[in-house]
Design an enzyme around this catalytic site. Structure first.
Site, PDB file in Angstrom:
ATOM      1  CG  HIS A   1      44.717  59.933  23.399  1.00 45.83           C
ATOM      2  ND1 HIS A   1      43.614  59.231  23.833  1.00 45.83           N
ATOM      3  CD2 HIS A   1      44.460  60.243  22.096  1.00 45.83           C
ATOM      4  CE1 HIS A   1      42.735  59.134  22.844  1.00 45.83           C
ATOM      5  NE2 HIS A   1      43.229  59.733  21.778  1.00 45.83           N
TER       6      HIS A   1
ATOM      7  CB  THR B   1      40.197  55.165  25.123  1.00 48.57           C
ATOM      8  OG1 THR B   1      40.763  54.289  24.149  1.00 48.57           O
ATOM      9  CG2 THR B   1      41.009  56.448  25.192  1.00 48.57           C
TER      10      THR B   1
ATOM     11  CE1 TYR C   1      38.259  57.677  23.115  1.00 51.17           C
ATOM     12  CE2 TYR C   1      37.996  57.336  20.765  1.00 51.17           C
ATOM     13  CZ  TYR C   1      38.736  57.801  21.839  1.00 51.17           C
ATOM     14  OH  TYR C   1      39.951  58.392  21.636  1.00 51.17           O
TER      15      TYR C   1
ATOM     16  CB  SER D   1      39.828  53.503  16.350  1.00 54.79           C
ATOM     17  OG  SER D   1      39.108  54.599  16.882  1.00 54.79           O
TER      18      SER D   1
ATOM     19  CE  LYS E   1      45.448  54.026  23.096  1.00 51.19           C
ATOM     20  NZ  LYS E   1      45.065  55.438  23.038  1.00 51.19           N
TER      21      LYS E   1
END
Ligand code: FNR
Ligand code: LAC
Length: 363
Positions: free
Chosen positions: A255, A157, A131, A109, A231
Site C-alpha cells: 500500500h 484491497t 474496499y 478506487s 491487492k
C-alpha cells in the site's frame, strides 16, 4: 524545477508539492509510522543492477503487453488511489482520460471523488478497486455498479482492515476540503470523512470491514463474474492461499508504505511470491516505481506489470489530464530507452537474467 517540463517523475513530485495545499500533499506523499517501508520500497530497486547485453540487433522497442487478458500499450497500470480531486478539480475524470490516451489500464478506487458511472466513460479498459464495507449490502452494490459500468476485474484491497497510522495526517488533522467526497455514496456516513478535531479524519472513517478473512475472498468470487485480484499480499504463503481462494491475479504491495510500517518492501517480496505462484496467475507489483528501469527490474523479478500510485497525483496536480499524459509518456520513453540499452527490443524478452543484486558478478 521547471514546472512546464519536468524531466522525470521526481521533478513532477517537486512541482506538485509547490501547487497542492500542504495537508493534501502530505496525505498523498506520506507513509505510516517512521516511513521505513515507504523508503524501503524505493531502496529495494536500488539494490538491483541490470546486466545489459550488446550487439543483439535490438531496435525500436515494443512495449505492448496484456494484463489479465487486457491489451495494454506498456506494462504500467494506474494504481487505485483515493480522492484525485484533492490535487485537481477534474479528479478521476482526468486520470481516467489520461490512462485511456496512454493506452493503459485504469484502476478506479472505491474512494474516488467522482462516481463510478461518471468516470467509467472516460476510461479505456478499467478495473475496480473494492474496499469491503462492513455493511455487505453496500459492498454488493459497489460490485454490481462496477460490473454494470464495464469494469473488467475486481481488485480487492486486503491490507487495509483499518487505516495505518500516518502521523502527518494526524498532525494536519487531515479531512476532505469542501467539494471532495467519497463520491460513490449518497448517505453522509459513507460519503463524508469525519472532520476530526483530534487527528486524521481518514483514520476515523470506520466503514471498512475491520475483520477480513479468506472466506470473504471466496464470497466475493461467488458474487461477481469478474476476475478477483487481491491487492496487498507480501507473504508467499498468502499468495498460495489466494490462489486456493479463487484469485486470478495478485497485486504484490504494501500500500505504498501507508499501512504496516516495517512491512517488507514490495520488490523484496516479489521473487519469493513468483516462486510460490509458479506461473499460475499474473503478478502485479506496486510501491516505489519511479523510473523506466524500475519497471524492467520488476518484470525481471516476476511481475507481469507494475502499478503506480503517487505519480498519478503528481501528473494531475501539474497539468490535469494533459499533465498526467505527459508523465506517462515520460515513463514510457524511459522504459523504451532502458530496454534498448539492455539489448532487448520487446518487454516480453525481459527475464530473470537481466538483473542481479548489487556487487561484483560471480566469476
Ligand atoms: C493509495 N492507495 C490505495 N490503494 C487502494 O487499494 N485503494 C485506495 O483507495 C488507495 N488510496 C490511495 C491514496 C493515495 C493518496 C496513495 C498514495 C495510495 C495505494 C496505492 O494503490 C498503491 O498501492 C501505492 O500508492 C503504490 O505505491 P507508490 O506507487 O505510491 O509508491
Ligand atoms: C489510503 C487509503 C484510502 O491509502 O487507501 O489513503
Amino acid at each position: 524545477v521547471n514546472a512546464e517540463a519536468p524531466l522525470n517523475l521526481a521533478e513532477y513530485e517537486a512541482a506538485a508539492a509547490a501547487l497542492v495545499p500542504k495537508a493534501a500533499f502530505d496525505y498523498v506523499a506520506g507513509g505510516a509510522g517512521d516511513e521505513v517501508t515507504l523508503r524501503e520500497n524505493r531502496a529495494a530497486f536500488d539494490r538491483w543492477r541490470v546486466l545489459p547485453r550488446v550487439l543483439t540487433g535490438a531496435g525500436e522497442p515494443r512495449l505492448a503487453t496484456s494484463v489479465l487478458g487486457t491489451e495494454a500499450s506498456m506494462p504500467v497500470l494506474v494504481a487505485p488511489s483515493a480522492f484525485h480531486k484533492l490535487v485537481h478539480p477534474d479528479g478521476e475524470l482526468a486520470s481516467a482520460g489520461a490512462a485511456r490516451r496512454a493506452g493503459i489500464v485504469y484502476t478506479m478506487s472505491t474512494a474516488a471523488s467522482y462516481p463510478i458511472e461518471a468516470v467509467a466513460p472516460r476510461a479505456g479498459a478499467w478495473w475496480f478497486q473494492l474496499y469491503v464495507y462492513r455493511d455487505r449490502a453496500i459492498t454488493r452494490e459497489l460490485v454490481a455498479r462496477a460490473e454494470a459500468a464495464g469494469a473488467s476485474a475486481l481488485v480487492v484491497t486486503v491490507d487495509t482492515p483499518i487505516v495505518g497510522r500516518r502521523e502527518a495526517d494526524e498532525r494536519n488533522r487531515f479531512s476532505l476540503p469542501f467539494g471532495v467526497t467519497f463520491a460513490n455514496f449518497d448517505r453522509p456516513e459513507q460519503r463524508e470523512m469525519p472532520a476530526n478535531a483530534e487527528g486524521s479524519g481518514l483514520a476515523t472513517y470506520v466503514q471498512f470491514e475491520s475483520v477480513l478473512r479468506w472466506s470473504d475472498l471466496d464470497w466475493l468470487a461467488s458474487i461477481t463474474r469478474l476476475p478477483v485480484v487481491p491487492k496487498g499480499i507480501l507473504a508467499p504463503d498468502d499468495a498460495r492461499l489466494a490462489l486456493e481462494h479463487g484469485a486470478r491475479g495478485i497485486v504484490v504491495s504494501n500500500h505504498g508504505g501507508r499501512q504496516l510500517d516495517s512491512a517488507v518492501a514490495a520488490l523484496d517480496a516479489l521473487p519469493a511470491i513468483a516462486a510460490a505462484v509458479d506461473g499460475r496467475c499474473e503478478l502485479l507489483l506496486d510501491g516505489g516505481v519511479r523510473r523506466g528501469v524500475d519497471v524492467l527490474k520488476a518484470l525481471a523479478l516476476g511481475a507481469r506489470a507494475v502499478t503506480i500510485g503517487r505519480p498519478i497525483h503528481w501528473g494531475l496536480a501539474v497539468g490535469g489530464e494533459d499533465g498526467l499524459v505527459r508523465l506517462l509518456e515520460l515513463l514510457r520513453a524511459e522504459i523504451a530507452l532502458a530496454l534498448q540499452l539492455s539489448g532487448l527490443d520487446d518487454v516480453a524478452q525481459v527475464t530473470r537474467s537481466l538483473v542481479l543484486p548489487t556487487g561484483p558478478l560471480s566469476a
